[in-house]
Motif scaffolding. Sequence first.
Motif, mmCIF file in Angstrom:
data_model
loop_
_atom_site.group_PDB
_atom_site.id
_atom_site.type_symbol
_atom_site.label_atom_id
_atom_site.label_comp_id
_atom_site.label_asym_id
_atom_site.label_seq_id
_atom_site.Cartn_x
_atom_site.Cartn_y
_atom_site.Cartn_z
ATOM 1 N N GLY A 1 -2.623 -0.816 -8.553
ATOM 2 C CA GLY A 1 -3.999 -0.467 -8.237
ATOM 3 C C GLY A 1 -4.027 0.973 -7.771
ATOM 4 O O GLY A 1 -3.016 1.506 -7.314
ATOM 5 N N ALA A 2 -5.162 1.606 -7.884
ATOM 6 C CA ALA A 2 -5.277 2.999 -7.471
ATOM 7 C C ALA A 2 -6.650 3.266 -6.877
ATOM 8 O O ALA A 2 -7.646 2.684 -7.312
ATOM 9 N N THR A 3 -6.666 4.140 -5.894
ATOM 10 C CA THR A 3 -7.927 4.580 -5.304
ATOM 11 C C THR A 3 -8.682 5.382 -6.364
ATOM 12 O O THR A 3 -8.095 6.235 -7.031
ATOM 13 N N ALA A 4 -9.949 5.104 -6.512
ATOM 14 C CA ALA A 4 -10.710 5.701 -7.620
ATOM 15 C C ALA A 4 -11.727 6.747 -7.188
ATOM 16 O O ALA A 4 -12.448 7.250 -8.027
ATOM 17 N N HIS A 5 -11.805 7.107 -5.909
ATOM 18 C CA HIS A 5 -12.843 8.081 -5.557
ATOM 19 C C HIS A 5 -12.351 9.495 -5.607
ATOM 20 O O HIS A 5 -11.267 9.873 -5.524
ATOM 21 N N ALA B 1 0.920 6.783 -13.754
ATOM 22 C CA ALA B 1 1.775 6.773 -14.944
ATOM 23 C C ALA B 1 3.251 6.753 -14.559
ATOM 24 O O ALA B 1 4.054 6.066 -15.197
ATOM 25 N N GLU B 2 3.618 7.483 -13.528
ATOM 26 C CA GLU B 2 5.017 7.493 -13.073
ATOM 27 C C GLU B 2 5.381 6.146 -12.454
ATOM 28 O O GLU B 2 6.480 5.640 -12.657
ATOM 29 N N ALA B 3 4.468 5.572 -11.693
ATOM 30 C CA ALA B 3 4.714 4.252 -11.103
ATOM 31 C C ALA B 3 4.903 3.217 -12.209
ATOM 32 O O ALA B 3 5.813 2.386 -12.142
ATOM 33 N N ARG B 4 4.077 3.280 -13.244
ATOM 34 C CA ARG B 4 4.186 2.340 -14.356
ATOM 35 C C ARG B 4 5.543 2.492 -15.048
ATOM 36 O O ARG B 4 6.206 1.527 -15.388
ATOM 37 N N ASP C 1 4.615 -8.028 -5.892
ATOM 38 C CA ASP C 1 4.038 -8.126 -7.235
ATOM 39 C C ASP C 1 3.401 -6.828 -7.703
ATOM 40 O O ASP C 1 3.109 -6.677 -8.887
ATOM 41 N N GLY C 2 3.177 -5.912 -6.752
ATOM 42 C CA GLY C 2 2.533 -4.674 -7.147
ATOM 43 C C GLY C 2 2.405 -3.701 -6.003
ATOM 44 O O GLY C 2 2.902 -3.917 -4.895
ATOM 45 N N VAL C 3 1.690 -2.617 -6.299
ATOM 46 C CA VAL C 3 1.478 -1.534 -5.347
ATOM 47 C C VAL C 3 0.041 -1.041 -5.499
ATOM 48 O O VAL C 3 -0.551 -1.148 -6.571
ATOM 49 N N HIS C 4 -0.509 -0.531 -4.409
ATOM 50 C CA HIS C 4 -1.787 0.162 -4.468
ATOM 51 C C HIS C 4 -1.515 1.613 -4.100
ATOM 52 O O HIS C 4 -0.980 1.895 -3.031
ATOM 53 N N LEU C 5 -1.876 2.536 -4.990
ATOM 54 C CA LEU C 5 -1.584 3.951 -4.795
ATOM 55 C C LEU C 5 -2.839 4.727 -4.437
ATOM 56 O O LEU C 5 -3.880 4.560 -5.070
ATOM 57 N N GLY C 6 -2.709 5.569 -3.423
ATOM 58 C CA GLY C 6 -3.794 6.455 -3.027
ATOM 59 C C GLY C 6 -3.749 7.739 -3.840
ATOM 60 O O GLY C 6 -2.813 7.981 -4.606
ATOM 61 N N GLN C 7 -4.724 8.587 -3.641
ATOM 62 C CA GLN C 7 -4.819 9.825 -4.414
ATOM 63 C C GLN C 7 -3.671 10.793 -4.141
ATOM 64 O O GLN C 7 -3.361 11.630 -4.986
ATOM 65 N N ASN D 1 0.827 -1.195 0.000
ATOM 66 C CA ASN D 1 0.000 0.000 0.000
ATOM 67 C C ASN D 1 0.872 1.260 0.000
ATOM 68 O O ASN D 1 1.777 1.390 0.832
ATOM 69 N N ASP D 2 0.614 2.170 -0.923
ATOM 70 C CA ASP D 2 1.190 3.520 -0.987
ATOM 71 C C ASP D 2 2.665 3.605 -1.344
ATOM 72 O O ASP D 2 3.087 4.599 -1.896
ATOM 73 N N ARG D 3 3.472 2.634 -0.990
ATOM 74 C CA ARG D 3 4.932 2.769 -1.061
ATOM 75 C C ARG D 3 5.532 1.987 -2.224
ATOM 76 O O ARG D 3 5.880 0.818 -2.090
ATOM 77 N N LEU D 4 5.680 2.649 -3.371
ATOM 78 C CA LEU D 4 6.285 2.008 -4.532
ATOM 79 C C LEU D 4 7.710 1.570 -4.229
ATOM 80 O O LEU D 4 8.134 0.495 -4.655
ATOM 81 N N ASP D 5 8.445 2.376 -3.475
ATOM 82 C CA ASP D 5 9.835 2.021 -3.153
ATOM 83 C C ASP D 5 9.907 0.700 -2.391
ATOM 84 O O ASP D 5 10.694 -0.191 -2.724
#
Length: 111
Positions: free
Chosen positions: A107-111, A94-97, A82-88, A70-74
């Motif tokens: 994954g990303a928060t969508a609200h 795009a930068e994470a990709r 296997d992945g990251v979930h990014l908040g707003q 969660n939140d921490r790409l680093d």
Amino acid sequence: MKSFDLQLYLVTDEACLQHKKLFEAVEEALKAGVTLVQYREKNGLGKEMLRKASALKKLCHRYHVPLLVNDRLDIALLSGADGVHLGQDDIPVAEARRLAGPDFIIGATAH
């Protein structure tokens, strides 16, 4: 891109575990059929989060289940998750990709 199953998605929260340890609780969930684990620790220190994420990745992979951080790409990249979930308020998807590559789950928060 790798395929993954979102049927039973676990988001960890150590504050809710009461008397259990994080790894014990996650392993119980994996044995019960969890299909994706998201390691969430809002106030953790980087070094300790990296240790936990690395250990969780090994545990999850024993059950052939992907781990997201969660939140921490680093932390996700350094731990081999296997992945990251990014908040707003986190870095843009795009930068994470761009940094993580095409096979990394984002994954990303969508609200």
